[in-house]
Design a protein around this motif. Structure first.
Motif, mmCIF file in Angstrom:
data_model
loop_
_atom_site.group_PDB
_atom_site.id
_atom_site.type_symbol
_atom_site.label_atom_id
_atom_site.label_comp_id
_atom_site.label_asym_id
_atom_site.label_seq_id
_atom_site.Cartn_x
_atom_site.Cartn_y
_atom_site.Cartn_z
ATOM 1 N N ILE A 37 -6.366 -1.870 6.054
ATOM 2 C CA ILE A 37 -5.648 -1.041 6.975
ATOM 3 C C ILE A 37 -4.773 -0.332 6.120
ATOM 4 N N TYR A 38 -4.183 -0.742 5.274
ATOM 5 C CA TYR A 38 -3.138 0.030 4.447
ATOM 6 C C TYR A 38 -3.939 1.121 3.610
ATOM 7 N N LEU A 39 -4.959 0.979 3.303
ATOM 8 C CA LEU A 39 -5.759 2.018 2.518
ATOM 9 C C LEU A 39 -6.207 3.213 3.394
ATOM 10 N N ALA A 40 -6.510 2.739 4.743
ATOM 11 C CA ALA A 40 -7.322 3.573 5.646
ATOM 12 C C ALA A 40 -6.269 4.252 6.682
ATOM 13 N N CYS A 41 -5.220 3.910 6.710
ATOM 14 C CA CYS A 41 -4.275 4.253 7.842
ATOM 15 C C CYS A 41 -2.911 4.939 7.258
ATOM 16 N N ARG A 42 -2.916 5.291 6.164
ATOM 17 C CA ARG A 42 -1.560 6.055 5.683
ATOM 18 C C ARG A 42 -1.591 7.357 6.278
ATOM 19 N N SER A 43 -0.325 7.887 6.340
ATOM 20 C CA SER A 43 -0.277 9.413 7.098
ATOM 21 C C SER A 43 -0.612 10.473 6.150
ATOM 22 N N GLY A 44 -1.293 11.604 6.847
ATOM 23 C CA GLY A 44 -1.694 12.710 6.188
ATOM 24 C C GLY A 44 -1.656 12.789 4.653
ATOM 25 N N ARG A 45 -0.289 13.186 4.227
ATOM 26 C CA ARG A 45 -0.201 13.844 3.064
ATOM 27 C C ARG A 45 -0.378 12.603 2.103
ATOM 28 N N ALA A 46 -0.026 11.512 2.483
ATOM 29 C CA ALA A 46 0.139 10.342 1.462
ATOM 30 C C ALA A 46 -1.332 9.662 1.309
ATOM 31 N N ALA A 47 -2.429 10.425 1.771
ATOM 32 C CA ALA A 47 -3.668 10.067 1.800
ATOM 33 C C ALA A 47 -4.642 10.162 0.546
ATOM 34 N N GLY A 48 -3.968 10.513 -0.355
ATOM 35 C CA GLY A 48 -4.818 10.814 -1.661
ATOM 36 C C GLY A 48 -5.020 9.252 -2.050
ATOM 37 N N PRO A 49 -5.861 9.064 -3.542
ATOM 38 C CA PRO A 49 -5.710 8.031 -4.029
ATOM 39 C C PRO A 49 -4.354 7.190 -4.166
ATOM 40 N N HIS A 50 -4.518 5.734 -4.071
ATOM 41 C CA HIS A 50 -3.113 5.042 -4.019
ATOM 42 C C HIS A 50 -3.100 4.379 -5.240
ATOM 43 N N SER A 51 -2.207 4.614 -6.154
ATOM 44 C CA SER A 51 -2.029 3.989 -7.427
ATOM 45 C C SER A 51 -1.745 2.337 -7.080
ATOM 46 N N GLN A 52 -2.775 1.627 -7.689
ATOM 47 C CA GLN A 52 -2.419 0.278 -7.482
ATOM 48 C C GLN A 52 -1.208 -0.295 -8.230
#
Length: 275
Positions: A37-52
């Protein structure tokens, strides 16, 4: 071909396979599900790859040392990829993770896109309840705090969309549509006095004075019961004015110029009818 999975997060969250079947191996494991859910539902601009290292590990395993946290994340990703398919959660540059939106759609992303593009009615069709309503993750303090913040901002967007649809209907002299959307806005923001006053005016203009009175009575009772507050004097005066107006669906719309039909301006000092 590749099949689309659906993640539904308005209301209690669920994830559906291509035939609409629930993917219980993900869904019945809250921690695993919350990572997706966290990976899929972040808001617009933050939606690039997520640093582990910088975002995922501190949110989901804040107490663990890094090697233990990475191990937990690795196991979680292994199960997600086994159940969802290997290409739904993708890695970039070793440390970044993201969801492939051509493989997994989410109602939250669809809602955000519809609002951004001005498709407000379509956007409102996605809003089936609060974001992640009643969903809980044990020891998920950081995730739950993120979810609360996301819930608040999504609700604000939905209230604003309903308000804009109501104002468009007001402008188009369509009191019945206006009533529908002011009611929807009030469902989402049940203590918002500006929305209540607009609903009362729309009902009065449609000739439904009893409905206008009832809407105010219900609102006042809810405020007293839940907040131990009364509607402000400004609101009471605006409601009285609406109830005194010569509202009937056949005559009122043409007869009353805008001063009798308040459109509220958001200002620090409250609101007032436009002159």
């Amino acid at each position: 071909g590749r099949q689309m999975l659906r993640l539904l997060c308005f209301g209690y969250p669920r994830i559906e396979g291509p035939e609409g079947q629930l993917l219980e191996a993900v869904q019945n494991h809250p921690k695993r599900f919350s990572v997706l859910i966290y990976l899929a539902c972040r808001s617009g601009r933050a939606a690039g790859p997520h640093s582990q290292r910088e975002t995922l590990l501190p949110v989901f395993w804040p107490e663990a040392d890094e090697s233990h946290a990475r191990n937990c994340l690795r196991q979680t990703l292994h199960v997600l990829r086994t159940v969802l398919g290997p290409d739904v959660v993708q890695s970039r540059n070793g440390d970044g993770l993201y969801v492939d939106r051509t493989r997994l759609s989410s109602d939250v992303q669809s809602f955000d896109a519809a609002v951004r593009e001005g498709r407000l009615q379509e956007a409102m069709d996605f809003v089936k309840g609060d974001f992640l309503a009643d969903f809980c993750v044990a020891d998920g303090g950081h995730f739950m705090a993120w979810a609360d913040e996301r819930r608040r901002s999504l609700k604000e967007k939905a209230v604003d969309a309903a308000r804009r649809l109501a104002q468009e209907a007001d402008g188009a002299r369509d009191p019945y549509q206006a009533i529908v959307w002011w009611r929807r806005a009030l469902e989402l923001a049940p203590y918002d006095e500006r929305i209540l006053v607009n609903l009362v005016w729309a009902l009065a203009r449609s000739g439904n004075r009893g409905g206008a009175k009832g809407a105010y009575g219900t609102f006042r009772a809810r405020m007293v019961r839940d907040l131990e507050l009364h509607p402000s004097l400004t609101t009471q005066a605006a409601v009285e004015k609406a109830l005194r107006s010569r509202g009937s669906s056949t005559t009122s719309l043409g007869d009353h110029p805008s001063p009798r039909q308040p459109h509220w301006r958001d200002t620090a000092v409250g609101y007032q009818a436009e002159e």
